[in-house]
Scaffold this active site. Structure first.
Site, short mmCIF file in Angstrom:
data_model
loop_
_atom_site.label_atom_id
_atom_site.label_comp_id
_atom_site.label_asym_id
_atom_site.label_seq_id
_atom_site.Cartn_x
_atom_site.Cartn_y
_atom_site.Cartn_z
N GLU A 149 -1.05 -0.72 -4.13
CA GLU A 149 -2.29 0.02 -3.88
C GLU A 149 -2.06 1.52 -3.77
O GLU A 149 -1.12 1.96 -3.12
CB GLU A 149 -2.91 -0.51 -2.58
CG GLU A 149 -4.17 0.18 -2.13
CD GLU A 149 -4.74 -0.46 -0.88
OE1 GLU A 149 -5.47 0.25 -0.16
OE2 GLU A 149 -4.46 -1.65 -0.61
N GLU A 207 -10.18 2.88 -2.68
CA GLU A 207 -10.77 3.06 -1.36
C GLU A 207 -11.26 4.48 -1.13
O GLU A 207 -12.14 4.71 -0.30
CB GLU A 207 -9.77 2.68 -0.26
CG GLU A 207 -8.61 3.64 -0.09
CD GLU A 207 -7.63 3.17 0.97
OE1 GLU A 207 -7.63 3.74 2.07
OE2 GLU A 207 -6.87 2.21 0.69
N ASP A 213 -14.98 0.50 -1.16
CA ASP A 213 -15.28 0.20 0.24
C ASP A 213 -16.79 0.15 0.40
O ASP A 213 -17.48 1.11 0.07
CB ASP A 213 -14.66 1.28 1.13
CG ASP A 213 -14.71 0.93 2.60
OD1 ASP A 213 -15.83 0.65 3.09
OD2 ASP A 213 -13.66 0.97 3.26
N ASP A 258 0.84 -1.19 0.00
CA ASP A 258 0.00 0.00 0.00
C ASP A 258 0.88 1.24 0.00
O ASP A 258 1.62 1.49 0.94
CB ASP A 258 -0.92 -0.02 1.23
CG ASP A 258 -2.00 1.05 1.17
OD1 ASP A 258 -1.92 1.93 0.30
OD2 ASP A 258 -2.93 0.99 1.99
N HIS A 277 -0.44 4.30 -0.15
CA HIS A 277 -1.19 5.30 0.63
C HIS A 277 -1.09 6.70 0.04
O HIS A 277 -1.26 7.69 0.76
CB HIS A 277 -0.70 5.31 2.09
CG HIS A 277 -1.78 5.03 3.09
ND1 HIS A 277 -2.18 5.96 4.04
CD2 HIS A 277 -2.55 3.95 3.29
CE1 HIS A 277 -3.13 5.44 4.78
NE2 HIS A 277 -3.39 4.23 4.35
N HIS A 306 -12.10 -2.91 -0.11
CA HIS A 306 -11.38 -2.29 0.99
C HIS A 306 -12.20 -2.46 2.26
O HIS A 306 -13.40 -2.19 2.26
CB HIS A 306 -11.18 -0.81 0.66
CG HIS A 306 -10.52 -0.01 1.72
ND1 HIS A 306 -11.21 0.83 2.57
CD2 HIS A 306 -9.21 0.12 2.06
CE1 HIS A 306 -10.38 1.43 3.39
NE2 HIS A 306 -9.14 1.02 3.10
#
Length: 382
Positions: free
Chosen positions: A210, A236, A258, A184, A186, A285
């Protein structure tokens, strides 16, 4: 059957549940939350319920979804989409109970009997990755996810890139050739920085990388996907089909809507169908609570292009409570060789421990994500 009451419950560690009650005695549960903005979403749930749901037939799910998402001039965004998401989950829960079937049966029936899941390792500042991955392998999991880095510059230094590669090497060593790890980003890197970091990861063949860039730069994501052999994932922080479409056009391999953010089961089902037309997999997610996970699993079992399920049991964010603390039937969330079995109970397939939820309501202060700063004092992406 009419909706008579809608309640919300803010519970540790950082979740918000909603409960829809009907005059027939049927009750549905959902999880409408934006992590760090639970109180704001709680207000939105109350407003939507008062305007559109109280006194209405709960089985008109699509009509309710249309009204809640389009019944005001200003639409979309994480707060409103998450409020709708939890209410939508609860309405589907009621429908399943009314018809005596799991939600995935109402959506066309199962396409698999078990869903692969992964665990988080490493926390926000990943360390001791080899030991943590090895522990999950010993517990039967075949896949994990970890952050690519902690706080970092938008253009990573050579030392930062070496650290990204070292963690990937440690994960690959612990998993062996048959296991999978996801990384991830982020949104902590710039486009150019993400491309450099992905090059460092390529020798270790991660399952996917991700959110290599922030969602507001989705229009630049094609530059990333074209520069790497690593499958790119995002989603997400995308809340609708129209949000997801540019990511699909950019060439992502995995979308990660999500169920508690992107309009609930109704909209994520449509996002999954849209992704299928682009030959893209879906990995919902879900670093959230039991109702978000239950809704995600209902989707997983009726979605042909489902890949793998995120889940939060034991995640580093969970302090003060755990996912299993709020359900009666913990067996639904028991792992079998790194998989969750198809739920057979009606609705979302879980029984909420209502007493535990009511006792926990507002027991702790609101959770907010950390705010990071670079050594020079400027803002850093968390």
């Amino acid at each position: 059957m009419r909706i008579t009451r809608v309640e919300t419950f803010a519970v540790p560690p950082r979740w918000l549940f909603c409960r829809i009650e009907t005059d027939s005695g049927l009750v549905g549960w959902g999880e409408p939350v934006v992590e760090g903005r639970a109180a704001t979403v709680r207000t939105a749930v109350r407003e939507l319920a008062g305007q559109f749901l109280i006194g209405a037939d709960p089985l008109r799910i699509e009509d309710h979804w249309q009204q809640m998402t389009k019944g005001s001039f200003y639409r979309g965004g994480p707060v409103l989409s998450s409020a709708v998401a939890g209410l939508d989950q609860a309405l589907w829960d009621i429908a399943g109970k009314a018809y005596g079937a799991p939600v995935h049966q109402l959506m066309g029936g199962p396409v698999r009997e078990r869903a692969r899941a992964y665990c988080w390792v490493g926390g926000d500042e990943p360390s001791d990755v080899r030991e943590q991955v090895a522990a999950q392998v010993a517990a039967g999991f075949t896949a994990v996810k970890m952050n690519a880095s902690g706080r970092t510059d938008r253009l990573p230094t050579t030392a930062a890139l070496d650290a990204v590669a070292a963690r990937a090497a440690a994960a690959r060593e612990a998993l062996g050739p048959d296991g999978d790890f996801a990384v991830d980003f982020h949104g902590r890197f710039s486009v150019a920085g993400a491309i450099r970091a992905l090059a460092a990861l390529e020798p270790y063949a991660p399952m996917f990388a991700e959110e290599p860039v922030l969602p507001e730069y989705t229009h630049l994501l094609g530059r990333v996907t074209e520069a790497t052999t690593v499958p790119v994932a995002t989603g997400e922080r995308l809340y609708s089909r129209t949000d997801v479409l540019p990511a699909l056009q950019a060439g992502v391999a995995v979308v990660q809507p999500d169920l508690s953010h992107a309009g609930g089961l109704s909209e994520v089902r449509r996002i999954a169908s849209l992704a299928e037309t682009w030959d893209v997999a879906v990995a919902p997610h879900c670093p959230l609570g039991p109702l978000a996970l239950a809704a995600s699993l209902q989707l997983a079992f009726c979605t042909p292009n489902f890949l793998i399920q995120e889940q939060s049991i034991g995640i580093h964010y969970n302090t003060g409570a755990e996912l299993l603390d709020y359900v009666v039937d913990r067996e639904v969330f028991r792992f079998h060789d790194g998989h969750l079995l198809r739920p057979t109970g009606p609705g979302l397939g879980v029984t909420v421990d209502e007493r535990a939820v009511r006792e926990a309501d507002s027991r702790t202060a609101d959770w907010h994500n950390p705010v990071w700063r670079h050594p020079d004092g400027s803002f850093a992406e968390w």
